[in-house]
Scaffold this motif. Sequence first.
Motif, PDB file in Angstrom:
ATOM      1  N   SER A  39       0.844  -1.183   0.000  1.00  0.00           N
ATOM      2  CA  SER A  39       0.000   0.000   0.000  1.00  0.00           C
ATOM      3  C   SER A  39       0.882   1.237   0.000  1.00  0.00           C
ATOM      4  O   SER A  39       2.035   1.191   0.422  1.00  0.00           O
ATOM      5  CB  SER A  39      -0.910   0.019   1.231  1.00  0.00           C
ATOM      6  N   ALA A  40       0.329   2.338  -0.468  1.00  0.00           N
ATOM      7  CA  ALA A  40       1.067   3.597  -0.503  1.00  0.00           C
ATOM      8  C   ALA A  40       0.167   4.713   0.018  1.00  0.00           C
ATOM      9  O   ALA A  40      -1.053   4.575   0.053  1.00  0.00           O
ATOM     10  CB  ALA A  40       1.521   3.908  -1.926  1.00  0.00           C
ATOM     11  N   ALA A  41       0.787   5.793   0.414  1.00  0.00           N
ATOM     12  CA  ALA A  41       0.034   6.926   0.934  1.00  0.00           C
ATOM     13  C   ALA A  41       0.626   8.227   0.411  1.00  0.00           C
ATOM     14  O   ALA A  41       1.842   8.353   0.275  1.00  0.00           O
ATOM     15  CB  ALA A  41       0.056   6.931   2.458  1.00  0.00           C
ATOM     16  N   PHE A  42      -0.246   9.157   0.115  1.00  0.00           N
ATOM     17  CA  PHE A  42       0.170  10.517  -0.197  1.00  0.00           C
ATOM     18  C   PHE A  42       0.162  11.286   1.114  1.00  0.00           C
ATOM     19  O   PHE A  42      -0.735  11.103   1.940  1.00  0.00           O
ATOM     20  CB  PHE A  42      -0.793  11.178  -1.185  1.00  0.00           C
ATOM     21  N   THR A  43       1.163  12.127   1.307  1.00  0.00           N
ATOM     22  CA  THR A  43       1.250  12.879   2.556  1.00  0.00           C
ATOM     23  C   THR A  43       1.222  14.375   2.286  1.00  0.00           C
ATOM     24  O   THR A  43       1.657  14.839   1.233  1.00  0.00           O
ATOM     25  CB  THR A  43       2.535  12.532   3.331  1.00  0.00           C
ATOM     26  N   GLU A  44       0.701  15.083   3.253  1.00  0.00           N
ATOM     27  CA  GLU A  44       0.736  16.542   3.262  1.00  0.00           C
ATOM     28  C   GLU A  44       1.255  16.968   4.627  1.00  0.00           C
ATOM     29  O   GLU A  44       0.697  16.549   5.651  1.00  0.00           O
ATOM     30  CB  GLU A  44      -0.654  17.134   3.034  1.00  0.00           C
ATOM     31  N   ARG A  45       2.346  17.711   4.621  1.00  0.00           N
ATOM     32  CA  ARG A  45       2.991  18.153   5.861  1.00  0.00           C
ATOM     33  C   ARG A  45       3.284  16.968   6.785  1.00  0.00           C
ATOM     34  O   ARG A  45       3.106  17.048   7.995  1.00  0.00           O
ATOM     35  CB  ARG A  45       2.144  19.202   6.561  1.00  0.00           C
TER      36      ARG A  45
END
Length: 102
Positions: A39-45
């Motif tokens: 699985s992958a995740a997009f991150t913000e800050r």
Amino acid sequence: MAADQGIRIAGDGVAEVSMTDARANLTQLIRDVRYGGRSAAFTERGARSAYVVPAEFYEQALEDRLTTEAIWRLIDDTFGEQNREQLKVDLSRYRDQMRHET
């Protein structure tokens, strides 16, 4: 996946990429999810804001949700409100135990 590409593997095994680096790494990220099963995740800050998961994972999650909703309907039809609340407490406790066992 190389760290210099902007993709890093978090402690829980999820590949993370910042929204800033997402466009440059999107193809690689999707391939790693599709073929690597990760699985992958997009991150913000630094915080995860969205996930990319293998198709099989998503399909199983939908099936699990339908099963859970069917179980709750059965509980509603079978037990009174007081017993239902106790069942919620028990199920939450069992779910928490399962999380700690995995």
